[in-house]
Scaffold this motif. Structure first.
Motif, PDB file in Angstrom:
ATOM      1  N   LEU A  20       0.621   2.941 -11.543  1.00 35.72           N
ATOM      2  CA  LEU A  20      -0.362   1.977 -11.030  1.00 35.72           C
ATOM      3  C   LEU A  20      -1.786   2.412 -11.378  1.00 35.72           C
ATOM      4  N   PRO A  21      -2.676   1.428 -11.687  1.00 35.11           N
ATOM      5  CA  PRO A  21      -2.545  -0.011 -11.456  1.00 35.11           C
ATOM      6  C   PRO A  21      -1.859  -0.810 -12.577  1.00 35.11           C
ATOM      7  N   ALA A  22      -1.232  -0.118 -13.536  1.00 30.73           N
ATOM      8  CA  ALA A  22      -0.513  -0.846 -14.588  1.00 30.73           C
ATOM      9  C   ALA A  22       0.783  -1.443 -14.038  1.00 30.73           C
ATOM     10  N   GLY A  62       4.441  15.432   2.170  1.00 33.59           N
ATOM     11  CA  GLY A  62       2.983  15.557   2.193  1.00 33.59           C
ATOM     12  C   GLY A  62       2.323  14.752   3.296  1.00 33.59           C
ATOM     13  N   ILE A  63       2.895  13.578   3.591  1.00 37.95           N
ATOM     14  CA  ILE A  63       2.375  12.779   4.703  1.00 37.95           C
ATOM     15  C   ILE A  63       2.645  13.494   6.027  1.00 37.95           C
ATOM     16  N   GLU A  64       3.832  14.054   6.141  1.00 39.32           N
ATOM     17  CA  GLU A  64       4.238  14.706   7.392  1.00 39.32           C
ATOM     18  C   GLU A  64       3.384  15.933   7.719  1.00 39.32           C
ATOM     19  N   ASP A  65       3.078  16.749   6.677  1.00 33.62           N
ATOM     20  CA  ASP A  65       2.308  17.959   6.970  1.00 33.62           C
ATOM     21  C   ASP A  65       0.802  17.788   6.752  1.00 33.62           C
ATOM     22  N   GLY A  66       0.378  16.573   6.400  1.00 27.77           N
ATOM     23  CA  GLY A  66      -1.041  16.276   6.264  1.00 27.77           C
ATOM     24  C   GLY A  66      -1.682  16.756   4.977  1.00 27.77           C
ATOM     25  N   SER A  67      -0.869  17.229   4.013  1.00 25.54           N
ATOM     26  CA  SER A  67      -1.436  17.764   2.771  1.00 25.54           C
ATOM     27  C   SER A  67      -1.698  16.689   1.723  1.00 25.54           C
ATOM     28  N   LEU A  68      -1.246  15.461   1.980  1.00 26.12           N
ATOM     29  CA  LEU A  68      -1.344  14.402   0.973  1.00 26.12           C
ATOM     30  C   LEU A  68      -2.161  13.235   1.512  1.00 26.12           C
ATOM     31  N   LYS A  69      -3.139  12.814   0.753  1.00 28.58           N
ATOM     32  CA  LYS A  69      -3.959  11.656   1.106  1.00 28.58           C
ATOM     33  C   LYS A  69      -3.867  10.608   0.004  1.00 28.58           C
ATOM     34  N   ALA A  70      -3.752   9.357   0.392  1.00 30.32           N
ATOM     35  CA  ALA A  70      -3.669   8.271  -0.586  1.00 30.32           C
ATOM     36  C   ALA A  70      -5.043   8.016  -1.209  1.00 30.32           C
ATOM     37  N   VAL A  71      -5.042   7.786  -2.523  1.00 31.73           N
ATOM     38  CA  VAL A  71      -6.278   7.563  -3.274  1.00 31.73           C
ATOM     39  C   VAL A  71      -6.319   6.110  -3.749  1.00 31.73           C
ATOM     40  N   PRO A  72      -7.426   5.389  -3.497  1.00 27.80           N
ATOM     41  CA  PRO A  72      -7.499   3.988  -3.935  1.00 27.80           C
ATOM     42  C   PRO A  72      -7.265   3.849  -5.433  1.00 27.80           C
ATOM     43  N   GLN A  73      -6.603   2.759  -5.818  1.00 25.37           N
ATOM     44  CA  GLN A  73      -6.368   2.503  -7.230  1.00 25.37           C
ATOM     45  C   GLN A  73      -7.674   2.117  -7.919  1.00 25.37           C
ATOM     46  N   PRO A  74      -7.853   2.502  -9.201  1.00 31.00           N
ATOM     47  CA  PRO A  74      -9.047   2.083  -9.922  1.00 31.00           C
ATOM     48  C   PRO A  74      -9.043   0.579 -10.151  1.00 31.00           C
ATOM     49  N   ALA A  75     -10.215   0.003 -10.271  1.00 31.81           N
ATOM     50  CA  ALA A  75     -10.331  -1.440 -10.508  1.00 31.81           C
ATOM     51  C   ALA A  75      -9.958  -1.797 -11.942  1.00 31.81           C
ATOM     52  N   ASP A  76     -10.136  -0.859 -12.862  1.00 34.07           N
ATOM     53  CA  ASP A  76      -9.814  -1.104 -14.269  1.00 34.07           C
ATOM     54  C   ASP A  76      -8.357  -0.761 -14.553  1.00 34.07           C
ATOM     55  N   GLY A  77      -7.812  -1.407 -15.577  1.00 35.98           N
ATOM     56  CA  GLY A  77      -6.456  -1.091 -16.014  1.00 35.98           C
ATOM     57  C   GLY A  77      -5.361  -1.838 -15.294  1.00 35.98           C
ATOM     58  N   VAL A  78      -5.705  -2.867 -14.524  1.00 31.83           N
ATOM     59  CA  VAL A  78      -4.695  -3.640 -13.807  1.00 31.83           C
ATOM     60  C   VAL A  78      -3.959  -4.559 -14.787  1.00 31.83           C
ATOM     61  N   THR A  79      -2.622  -4.446 -14.822  1.00 34.21           N
ATOM     62  CA  THR A  79      -1.801  -5.399 -15.563  1.00 34.21           C
ATOM     63  C   THR A  79      -0.700  -5.894 -14.642  1.00 34.21           C
ATOM     64  N   LEU A  80      -0.222  -7.092 -14.890  1.00 35.90           N
ATOM     65  CA  LEU A  80       0.761  -7.728 -14.010  1.00 35.90           C
ATOM     66  C   LEU A  80       2.127  -7.793 -14.681  1.00 35.90           C
ATOM     67  N   ALA A  81       3.170  -7.650 -13.873  1.00 35.72           N
ATOM     68  CA  ALA A  81       4.547  -7.631 -14.376  1.00 35.72           C
ATOM     69  C   ALA A  81       5.401  -8.616 -13.583  1.00 35.72           C
ATOM     70  N   PRO A  82       5.195  -9.917 -13.787  1.00 33.38           N
ATOM     71  CA  PRO A  82       6.017 -10.895 -13.068  1.00 33.38           C
ATOM     72  C   PRO A  82       7.475 -10.832 -13.514  1.00 33.38           C
ATOM     73  N   LYS A  83       8.347 -11.407 -12.722  1.00 32.78           N
ATOM     74  CA  LYS A  83       9.770 -11.452 -13.040  1.00 32.78           C
ATOM     75  C   LYS A  83       9.992 -12.068 -14.414  1.00 32.78           C
ATOM     76  N   ILE A  84      10.886 -11.463 -15.195  1.00 26.84           N
ATOM     77  CA  ILE A  84      11.230 -11.994 -16.511  1.00 26.84           C
ATOM     78  C   ILE A  84      12.245 -13.123 -16.324  1.00 26.84           C
TER      79      ILE A  84
END
Length: 314
Positions: free
Chosen positions: A112-114, A183-205
């Motif tokens: 992501l964000p691809a 990582g969530i359980e022990d607090g060592s991992l934090k989620a990082v917002p996705q960049p605004a650039d590089g977004v591509t969409l993958a709808p159902k084929i």
């Protein structure tokens, strides 16, 4: 943490197995799609995730919709700390997203964000990506737009079908999902917002997307065949019937065939494209079993100059 796992198809089973095997977390229940008709008799069959959970003695919840009040009440009663998700197949309403303290964390098969959407692996193969991967992210109301916890990368091999690649990602991603829960359980991992650039969409084929365009370059034809295998299956038209193309190969030394033109030898059958030829290795005629391309060509007795791709399916 106490977990409620959400998933439905076979590709979600490795992640469920990995979480069950973890000594740091308890899978208290599984959420999956309702039983669906399958096979010739259209008998109702439980999802692969439901079957695996029942084997493990885990409670299985099958709401028609995840906003059903009975389901939400049971979810609140279980009181999960986090809800890991792999290919569940239904949109989660905010009222459900708000139940676990650490939210719902999705394992998505792209970097992501691809390739946000339902078919990231198919689109990666069809686009000719050299590298793809899997991401874990916190589910928000937007389409695969939540902040990312972690990723793993995977090379896209030149012969990969979407099925091949998805199988490898399912196992690599299962380790990533467990590490994310840790990582969530022990607090060592934090989620990082996705960049605004590089977004591509993958709808159902769709089935229409899987029709081969023989005027396209051979490389594109090859990618469509591999990207649509095993589902929905690349196809073309031959004598008014659908011909499924299961496996093809590039033939760079033949440029004498017009797009769609067939050429059969004793052990090979070739089709022209917008560049060089493509060999049909395995095909499946309408209403028949898969067979080698050369065997199919001998059976139908291809006429000189005959083509695939002309006309509509009768």
């Amino acid at each position: 943490m106490k977990l409620v796992f959400a998933g439905t198809p076979e590709v979600a089973v490795p992640a469920l197995d990995a979480l069950i095997a973890s000594d740091r977390h308890e899978v208290a229940a599984v959420v999956t799609r309702p039983d669906a008709p399958a096979g010739r008799g259209r008998r109702l069959v439980a999802s692969p995730v439901a079957e695996r959970a029942e084997e493990a003695g885990i409670e299985v919840l099958k709401p028609a919709k995840p906003r059903d009040e009975e389901f939400l009440a049971r979810l609140r009663e279980i009181g999960p700390d986090c809800c890991p998700v792999v290919a569940y197949g239904a949109l989660l309403p905010k009222v459900a997203l708000d139940v676990p303290a650490h939210g719902w964390v999705n394992l998505h098969f792209s970097l992501l964000p691809a390739w946000r959407g339902a078919a990231p692996v198919q689109h990666a193969v069809m686009a000719g990506d050299a590298i793809t991967g899997a991401s874990t992210f916190l589910i928000e109301q937007g389409l695969d737009s939540g902040p990312v916890y972690g990723t793993v990368t995977e090379e896209v091999r030149s012969t990969d079908t979407s099925g091949d690649l998805l199988t490898r990602l399912a196992f690599a991603g299962s380790g990533l999902l467990v590490a994310t829960m840790d990582g969530i359980e022990d607090g060592s991992l934090k989620a990082v917002p996705q960049p605004a650039d590089g977004v591509t969409l993958a709808p159902k084929i769709t089935v229409e997307d899987a029709q081969v365009d023989w005027a396209a370059p051979a490389l594109r034809v090859d990618r469509v065949v591999r990207g649509c295998t095993p589902a929905p299956g690349a196809w073309t038209v031959f004598r008014g019937e659908r011909l499924k193309i299961i496996q093809a190969a590039l033939v760079t030394d033949r440029t004498d065939l017009a797009p769609g033109e067939l050429s059969a030898a004793k052990n090979n059958v070739y089709v022209g494209s917008g560049s060089h030829a493509v060999e049909l290795l395995w095909v499946q005629p309408q209403g028949k079993k898969p067979m080698r391309g050369a065997d199919w060509a001998r059976g139908v007795r291809i006429a000189p100059g005959e083509r695939v791709g002309d006309g509509d399916v009768r």
